[in-house]
Scaffold this active site. Structure first.
Site, PDB file in Angstrom:
ATOM      1  N   CYS A  89       1.849   2.147  11.052  1.00  0.00           N
ATOM      2  CA  CYS A  89       1.350   1.991   9.547  1.00  0.00           C
ATOM      3  C   CYS A  89       2.365   2.128   8.739  1.00  0.00           C
ATOM      4  CB  CYS A  89       0.224   2.744   9.265  1.00  0.00           C
ATOM      5  SG  CYS A  89      -0.525   2.876   7.492  1.00  0.00           S
ATOM      6  N   HIS A 131      -7.174  -2.905  10.466  1.00  0.00           N
ATOM      7  CA  HIS A 131      -6.332  -2.129   9.893  1.00  0.00           C
ATOM      8  C   HIS A 131      -6.216  -1.811   8.119  1.00  0.00           C
ATOM      9  CE1 HIS A 131      -2.742   0.587  10.234  1.00  0.00           C
ATOM     10  NE2 HIS A 131      -2.672  -0.009   8.735  1.00  0.00           N
ATOM     11  N   GLU A 132      -6.160  -3.458   7.868  1.00  0.00           N
ATOM     12  CA  GLU A 132      -6.095  -3.340   6.095  1.00  0.00           C
ATOM     13  C   GLU A 132      -7.545  -2.912   5.595  1.00  0.00           C
ATOM     14  OE1 GLU A 132      -3.415  -3.200   4.829  1.00  0.00           O
ATOM     15  OE2 GLU A 132      -2.384  -3.960   6.733  1.00  0.00           O
ATOM     16  N   HIS A 135      -7.940   0.378   5.354  1.00  0.00           N
ATOM     17  CA  HIS A 135      -7.222   1.061   4.094  1.00  0.00           C
ATOM     18  C   HIS A 135      -8.211   1.044   2.892  1.00  0.00           C
ATOM     19  CE1 HIS A 135      -3.247   2.093   5.037  1.00  0.00           C
ATOM     20  NE2 HIS A 135      -3.021   1.012   5.787  1.00  0.00           N
TER      21      HIS A 135
END
Length: 163
Positions: A89, A131-132, A135
């Site tokens: 990341c 992953h995003e 976030h």
């Protein structure tokens, strides 16, 4: 616009849940341009708005030479048993750990004109989408690690020069 600095582990904006964005707002177009500029540096697959200091529901991506963005995304579907994939990341620089990710993911959101955007794929695309989206929920990939790996990861974070 411009390439923006990436916020790193410990910055409070990375723990905030992203707020919806108004696709028609001029500030949203500027945010999208900054996200697109920022993701195009080498070694980047995705950049969430929080990583450039903006707690809004938007991210850009550059996977398999496909550059784009999505606003107000939500996960529509994940498929398959999670598999461990090597992951890193930008907000946890220079470190990477095996992270459980579903082999397929579909995200639905919108573009600057309010039109529906569907992003889906396997491999790196599926990994990047999950992953995003983490976030945007205020989570770093470190939180998806098993307990033992997370303990090792946190020890590495504490030793990192950037921490």
């Amino acid at each position: 616009m411009s390439v923006r600095e990436i916020r790193v582990f410990g910055d409070p904006v990375l723990r905030e849940r992203a707020q919806p964005v108004d696709p028609a707002a001029p500030a949203t177009a500027a945010l999208v341009q900054d996200l697109l500029d920022t993701v195009q540096l080498p070694g980047r697959a995705g950049v969430a708005a929080c990583q450039i200091g903006v707690a809004k529901a938007a991210f850009s991506y550059l996977v398999d030479d496909e550059l784009g963005y999505v606003l107000n995304p939500r996960i529509d579907e994940v498929r398959g048993e999670p598999q461990l994939v090597d992951e890193g990341c930008l907000s946890v620089p220079e470190l990477g750990f095996p992270t459980p990710r579903h082999p397929f993911c579909r995200v639905i959101g919108e573009d600057l004109e309010g039109r529906e955007v569907v992003l889906e794929g396997e491999g790196l695309m599926a990994q990047m989408l999950q992953h995003e989206m983490g976030h945007l929920d205020g989570r770093l990939y470190l939180q998806a690690l098993d307990k033992e790996t997370r303990s090792i990861a946190m020890a590495e974070v504490r030793k990192a020069a950037w921490y």
